[in-house]
Design an enzyme around this catalytic site. Structure first.
Site, PDB file in Angstrom:
ATOM      1  N   VAL B  13       0.529  -1.168  -0.178  1.00  0.00           N
ATOM      2  CA  VAL B  13      -0.023  -0.585  -0.025  1.00  0.00           C
ATOM      3  C   VAL B  13       0.765   1.818   0.336  1.00  0.00           C
ATOM      4  O   VAL B  13       0.800   2.148  -0.814  1.00  0.00           O
ATOM      5  CB  VAL B  13      -0.843   0.105   1.077  1.00  0.00           C
ATOM      6  CG1 VAL B  13      -1.854   1.161   1.132  1.00  0.00           C
ATOM      7  CG2 VAL B  13      -1.736  -1.268   1.465  1.00  0.00           C
ATOM      8  N   LYS B 204     -13.513  -5.482  10.275  1.00  0.00           N
ATOM      9  CA  LYS B 204     -13.813  -4.575   9.170  1.00  0.00           C
ATOM     10  C   LYS B 204     -15.599  -4.181  10.027  1.00  0.00           C
ATOM     11  O   LYS B 204     -15.729  -3.474   9.804  1.00  0.00           O
ATOM     12  CB  LYS B 204     -13.659  -4.495   7.938  1.00  0.00           C
ATOM     13  CG  LYS B 204     -11.911  -4.995   7.684  1.00  0.00           C
ATOM     14  CD  LYS B 204     -12.510  -5.589   5.900  1.00  0.00           C
ATOM     15  CE  LYS B 204     -11.149  -5.813   5.922  1.00  0.00           C
ATOM     16  NZ  LYS B 204     -10.425  -6.721   4.882  1.00  0.00           N
ATOM     17  N   GLY B 301      -5.469  -4.425  -2.756  1.00  0.00           N
ATOM     18  CA  GLY B 301      -4.179  -3.925  -4.143  1.00  0.00           C
ATOM     19  C   GLY B 301      -3.804  -3.233  -3.947  1.00  0.00           C
ATOM     20  O   GLY B 301      -4.754  -1.889  -2.788  1.00  0.00           O
TER      21      GLY B 301
END
Lengths: 425, 425
Positions: B13, B204, B301
């Site tokens: 990241v 999350k 990603g």
């Protein structure tokens, strides 16, 4: 502290706004520090019976009661159409009132004038509800996606046509029957032209494309094709090939050249947009960094649309409280040219021809000569003794397809080319 | 004017953030009036070869080079994990630096401490990238949806398990084979526990539920069940019945009582969540005014996650420029109690039993006695001479289903109850 709000229009969306502002006043006061109170409501007929939370003592038929009221800091416009909505909004902005509007036609056609007026008077004008009902589209485009260059927009942004196409797919009925049902249920207006011809979607695409591609997009930049010509057999063939037919609003930015189209398209059943049914709306976005994103939800309706309006009210109040109003406008200085799409896509074509030996060979030859290969062919006899032929091409440019179509029309036995639609991947 | 940024961590990241800040610097300066420059980057190994835009003269192995640098106004944390990330972030906030983080574990476990510290020092802490990669989730929840009371969250928020379940569905392979493939392709870690047991999704969900339900949700409020027990036959049976199996994070607010669960579920093929495949994430939200909304996109990603980080950087810079930093935190004073769900749902159960006459009648009798009717039953012989029985019940409470399961286990010929999953509508 209280902020007084004037509401212009009290129809489906307006009455939803009245209800929601009332219901959420405490929460909004907690979030923004300001309590919203709708103090005046412009209506056409003061004596019309009204349900719910509309307090009749607040009603007026004179817009100046709201526009000239110095106590009112924020005006919500839910009248729709161009005039007098445009005049009212400009007048409100000039007297330093913030404006929240759900008016897609007005923003699509006079957005620049309205945004510039707001900027000059350092007030907010917000219009999240103009596109996609309850779905947050404009704020995500403006905010989060500032970190990506957006290259592609692909949306189902007209509920009426999506309802009609969904019904045609689910119940194998004709366009006319599905339209009549939509009208009966109130999903389509008695004059459905603006929806079924794709004009409503084109206006919304104008608004979305301006923000996504940071350019002043004109309605005339959008090439529009409606769904009137789609038949039950197109729907059936698409299904056999693994697709559903959707009216898509498509915008692309290829190195500063925009291509903007509203047109029926074949969407693979595995694509998330294929499952946006009935009156739902969705917008698919591709950004260079973010990748593919999709936003989905109720595209219309009283409370869903009102929830977007009230979301904007909350933003306007927060800005007011923080003393930062008038910074959310985006008038783009540049106007990127709109050109026909040069993307290579497969195309679906349905044509009828005399059912004679050798006809199919001639058609295949045209494809061969124009260097477009066919990936799928379906041929079925029709009741009147002709052959109905569906061809799905491999990827080709629109220009290339046009040449092929011209050549196909020159074949004597080709009776008609009924439908031509791009195939999405 | 330039704003200097310190970056903590330069992995997947972090390196995406370096690339994107570089690429978007002009645009960000245009939008916010402030130009972002990453001036220092904390790494573990300064000599490791790095690709792309990382300028080696900016690297340091000493966090204090960043945390004590008075020129740095904003710190981006992409290290992950609890310590030392927590200590670094708290230190940055205490010295008046704004913080953008992609750290879901930290926000889920220490969110209150971090948000309170930011509030005390009037600085921003933003964490859009912590959940759902590129998908804007936290800002829409906070902003637009302030106009709705959110009653339901339903999300696919773990890419690894979604990849595994998608592969099991597409290729009819076992959990173990799909996991091995995911590990080979880098979609699953060598120790996949946190993903496949549902812990990552639970963290999350803790973050999303806090915002959606305006309550301090604890990780311990979430009931968690992973996907290890899902077999190829569950996937096949689900398919026959018209469903796909997804690991869902589900939160409901029923009049101030929260129910929070991560568990595999049967999702109808017609539901938009059914088509969220491979490493995509999606969140479905139901609000009392907005209706149903869904947000979909790349859940992980380098560049997608970096795009969310940079979106937060833009927000922090804009606040800084307008002088309104420190207003975006939400620490909720109330803690709504977490209770087992009382929603009525159909349940899917797969069990094996001796293939003897009368066994099925006994099973059916238990359902009858516990007053749960069956909507679907599939029975197939297994290779080892037993019977595999799948039952889908009509709607029932979880408590009611538990009673039925207990009774089923008492039947002598019932060998095992393999899988129990709720069915979404």
């Amino acid at each position: 502290m209280t902020v007084f709000i004037g509401l212009l229009g009290c129809g489906t969306v307006g009455s939803g706004v009245v209800e929601l502002v009332e219901r959420r006043a405490d929460k909004i006061a907690e979030i923004t520090g300001l309590r919203p109170v709708i103090s005046k409501i412009l209506v056409r007929d003061i004596d019309k019976p009204r349900e719910g939370l509309v307090d009749s003592s607040k009603l007026t038929t004179n817009a100046h009661d709201i526009l000239d009221d110095k106590e009112i800091d924020l005006v919500i416009e839910t009248i729709g159409g161009i005039e007098p909505a445009r005049e009212y909004i400009l007048s409100a902005l000039r007297s330093g009132k913030h404006v929240v509007t759900a008016n897609k036609d007005l923003i699509a056609l006079h957005g620049v004038e309205i945004l510039e007026t707001a900027e000059r008077h350092q007030v907010d004008v917000l219009y999240e509800a103009a596109v996609g009902g309850a779905i947050p589209l404009i704020r995500p485009l403006k905010d989060s996606l500032a970190s990506s260059d957006i290259t592609d927009l692909k949306g189902i942004i007209n509920g009426t046509t999506n309802y009609i196409l969904s019904k045609m797919t689910q119940s194998s009925i004709s366009f006319e029957t599905a339209l009549a049902e939509a009208q009966r249920l109130g999903y389509a207006e008695s004059d459905p032209t603006s929806d079924v011809e794709g004009l409503d979607a084109a206006r919304k695409l104008t608004i979305l494309a301006s923000i996504a591609f940071t350019s002043t997009v004109q309605l005339s930049d959008v090439r529009v094709q409606g769904i009137r010509k789609i038949t039950a057999s197109d729907v059936r063939f698409a299904d056999q090939l693994g697709y559903v037919i959707k009216l898509l609003a498509v915008g692309t930015d290829r190195e500063g050249r925009l291509s903007l189209e509203v047109r029926p398209s074949l969407v693979p059943k595995t694509h998330p947009l294929a499952h946006v049914s009935e009156s739902y709306n969705a917008l698919y976005i591709r950004g260079d960094a973010s990748g593919d994103l999709m936003f989905f939800g109720q595209g219309a309706g009283s409370l869903p649309t009102a929830s977007a309006v009230v979301g904007d009210v909350i933003e306007a109040l927060r800005n007011l409280q923080l003393g930062v109003s008038g910074h959310s406008q985006h008038v783009y200085a540049n106007h990127k040219p709109a050109v026909p799409s040069r993307d290579f896509l497969p195309y679906y074509m349905r044509l009828s021809a005399q059912d004679e030996p050798g006809v199919f060979a001639q058609i295949a030859q045209v494809f061969g000569e124009t260097e477009i290969s066919m990936s799928n062919v379906l041929q079925t006899p029709t009741e009147d003794g002709h052959a109905e032929i569906v061809v799905v091409s491999h990827k080709a440019s629109a220009e290339h397809i046009d040449t092929t179509l011209k050549r196909l029309r020159q074949i004597e036995q080709v009776i008609d080319i009924h439908t031509v639609m791009p195939v999405e991947s």
